[in-house]
Design a protein around this motif. Structure first.
Motif, PDB file in Angstrom:
ATOM      1  N   UNK A  40      74.537  46.358  78.225  1.00 52.09           N
ATOM      2  CA  UNK A  40      73.246  46.991  78.528  1.00 52.09           C
ATOM      3  C   UNK A  40      72.934  46.898  80.018  1.00 52.09           C
ATOM      4  N   UNK A  41      73.171  45.741  80.595  1.00 57.11           N
ATOM      5  CA  UNK A  41      72.906  45.552  82.018  1.00 57.11           C
ATOM      6  C   UNK A  41      73.759  46.502  82.859  1.00 57.11           C
ATOM      7  N   UNK A  42      75.031  46.639  82.497  1.00 57.52           N
ATOM      8  CA  UNK A  42      75.924  47.540  83.229  1.00 57.52           C
ATOM      9  C   UNK A  42      75.457  48.992  83.130  1.00 57.52           C
ATOM     10  N   UNK A  43      74.930  49.366  81.977  1.00 59.80           N
ATOM     11  CA  UNK A  43      74.498  50.755  81.776  1.00 59.80           C
ATOM     12  C   UNK A  43      73.164  51.059  82.431  1.00 59.80           C
ATOM     13  N   UNK A  44      72.234  50.109  82.398  1.00 59.95           N
ATOM     14  CA  UNK A  44      70.874  50.373  82.877  1.00 59.95           C
ATOM     15  C   UNK A  44      70.613  49.866  84.294  1.00 59.95           C
ATOM     16  N   UNK A  45      71.373  48.872  84.731  1.00 58.51           N
ATOM     17  CA  UNK A  45      71.099  48.237  86.013  1.00 58.51           C
ATOM     18  C   UNK A  45      69.897  47.307  85.970  1.00 58.51           C
ATOM     19  N   UNK A  46      69.425  47.004  84.767  1.00 58.46           N
ATOM     20  CA  UNK A  46      68.240  46.159  84.570  1.00 58.46           C
ATOM     21  C   UNK A  46      68.602  44.965  83.682  1.00 58.46           C
ATOM     22  N   UNK A  47      67.979  43.815  83.927  1.00 51.69           N
ATOM     23  CA  UNK A  47      68.116  42.680  83.015  1.00 51.69           C
ATOM     24  C   UNK A  47      67.367  43.031  81.725  1.00 51.69           C
ATOM     25  N   UNK A  48      68.041  43.046  80.578  1.00 45.26           N
ATOM     26  CA  UNK A  48      67.388  43.489  79.349  1.00 45.26           C
ATOM     27  C   UNK A  48      66.479  42.432  78.718  1.00 45.26           C
ATOM     28  N   UNK A  49      65.654  42.904  77.800  1.00 43.01           N
ATOM     29  CA  UNK A  49      64.904  42.018  76.904  1.00 43.01           C
ATOM     30  C   UNK A  49      65.863  41.579  75.804  1.00 43.01           C
ATOM     31  N   UNK A  50      65.729  40.357  75.348  1.00 41.44           N
ATOM     32  CA  UNK A  50      66.479  39.884  74.189  1.00 41.44           C
ATOM     33  C   UNK A  50      65.462  39.269  73.243  1.00 41.44           C
ATOM     34  N   UNK A  51      65.275  39.897  72.097  1.00 45.52           N
ATOM     35  CA  UNK A  51      64.309  39.401  71.122  1.00 45.52           C
ATOM     36  C   UNK A  51      65.037  38.454  70.177  1.00 45.52           C
ATOM     37  N   UNK A  52      64.597  37.205  70.182  1.00 50.41           N
ATOM     38  CA  UNK A  52      65.211  36.170  69.360  1.00 50.41           C
ATOM     39  C   UNK A  52      64.169  35.612  68.399  1.00 50.41           C
ATOM     40  N   UNK A  53      64.641  34.888  67.409  1.00 46.99           N
ATOM     41  CA  UNK A  53      63.724  34.304  66.428  1.00 46.99           C
ATOM     42  C   UNK A  53      64.374  33.131  65.733  1.00 46.99           C
ATOM     43  N   UNK A  54      65.159  33.408  64.688  1.00 48.18           N
ATOM     44  CA  UNK A  54      65.899  32.344  64.014  1.00 48.18           C
ATOM     45  C   UNK A  54      66.855  31.724  65.021  1.00 48.18           C
ATOM     46  N   UNK A  55      66.902  30.434  65.042  1.00 49.22           N
ATOM     47  CA  UNK A  55      67.781  29.703  65.968  1.00 49.22           C
ATOM     48  C   UNK A  55      67.526  30.063  67.433  1.00 49.22           C
ATOM     49  N   UNK A  56      66.267  30.287  67.768  1.00 49.66           N
ATOM     50  CA  UNK A  56      65.901  30.654  69.139  1.00 49.66           C
ATOM     51  C   UNK A  56      66.354  29.590  70.130  1.00 49.66           C
ATOM     52  N   UNK A  73      60.282  36.054  68.780  1.00 53.12           N
ATOM     53  CA  UNK A  73      59.495  36.706  67.736  1.00 53.12           C
ATOM     54  C   UNK A  73      59.112  35.662  66.687  1.00 53.12           C
ATOM     55  N   UNK A  74      57.858  35.227  66.658  1.00 58.25           N
ATOM     56  CA  UNK A  74      57.458  34.223  65.675  1.00 58.25           C
ATOM     57  C   UNK A  74      57.433  34.776  64.252  1.00 58.25           C
ATOM     58  N   UNK A  75      57.483  36.103  64.126  1.00 49.41           N
ATOM     59  CA  UNK A  75      57.419  36.737  62.793  1.00 49.41           C
ATOM     60  C   UNK A  75      58.775  37.282  62.364  1.00 49.41           C
ATOM     61  N   UNK A  76      59.863  36.737  62.887  1.00 51.23           N
ATOM     62  CA  UNK A  76      61.184  37.285  62.603  1.00 51.23           C
ATOM     63  C   UNK A  76      61.490  37.338  61.113  1.00 51.23           C
ATOM     64  N   UNK A  77      60.919  36.424  60.329  1.00 52.14           N
ATOM     65  CA  UNK A  77      61.168  36.431  58.870  1.00 52.14           C
ATOM     66  C   UNK A  77      60.593  37.674  58.193  1.00 52.14           C
ATOM     67  N   UNK A  78      59.651  38.351  58.846  1.00 47.45           N
ATOM     68  CA  UNK A  78      59.018  39.537  58.264  1.00 47.45           C
ATOM     69  C   UNK A  78      59.839  40.807  58.445  1.00 47.45           C
ATOM     70  N   UNK A  79      60.964  40.717  59.134  1.00 46.04           N
ATOM     71  CA  UNK A  79      61.851  41.871  59.240  1.00 46.04           C
ATOM     72  C   UNK A  79      62.043  42.386  60.644  1.00 46.04           C
TER      73      UNK A  79
END
Length: 194
Positions: A40-56, A73-79
């Protein structure tokens, strides 16, 4: 000057069907999560967002110091819909759109992302997405103007339903790169590929 596109990797899931964190699987010296971030970084030239939850707590290790913005994401269990909404809520005004992808599709290349970006730049008010036999899906770019509405998205469904509802244009054929890793059998087939 054209506004940039911001990438976002949705990686908050628990990998229930796999039995262990898929994000931590390694190929060519990178975890699947690091592989997605690098591409993603190579394609956009931007540091991406990474949304984590379980095992953050393990995400930093999986990313091995790569430049990115972690969003828990504190609500990762919701989908996956909650991770998509969180990413959309964090889109800064300086970008034209949000390029959403996942870590468990390891064959998605920089060229796939660049194809989406090129198509989006010709019509930056329309969502563009990867083509699948049954419609559209990720990776996809959502116009920044649509992100406030997307930030209200909720529930189990990810981007696919939203992309269909908003009339996203299918612009990139993934071919074999459409394969995702859901089970240990998927991974075994992937690592044995020619």
């Amino acid at each position: 000057m054209t506004k940039p596109v911001l990438g976002a990797v949705l990686a908050a899931g628990e990998s229930v069907r796999f039995g262990s964190p898929k994000q931590a699987l390694t190929i060519d010296g990178d975890t699947l999560l690091a592989r997605a971030v690098k591409r993603l970084t190579a394609a956009t030239g931007e540091a991406p967002l990474v949304v984590i939850g379980a095992r953050a707590d393990a995400a930093q290790e999986w990313l091995d110091g790569l430049a990115c913005v972690l969003a828990v994401n504190p609500r990762w269990r919701d989908g996956m819909g909650t991770s998509l909404a969180l990413a959309a809520s964090l889109v800064p005004s300086r970008v034209a759109g949000l390029l959403v992808t996942v870590a468990d599709m390891p064959d998605i290349s920089v060229n796939h992302y660049r194809g989406l970006i090129e198509a989006f730049q010709t019509s930056p008010t329309t969502a563009v997405a990867a083509a699948y036999p049954n419609g559209v899906g990720v990776p996809a770019i959502i116009p920044a103007a649509d992100c406030p509405e997307l930030a209200k998205h909720d529930g189990q469904s990810g981007a696919r339903q939203w992309l269909r509802r908003c009339g996203a244009q299918a612009v990139v054929e993934l071919g074999d790169a459409a394969r995702d890793i859901d089970t240990p059998q998927d991974w075994a087939s992937f690592v044995k590929r020619p």
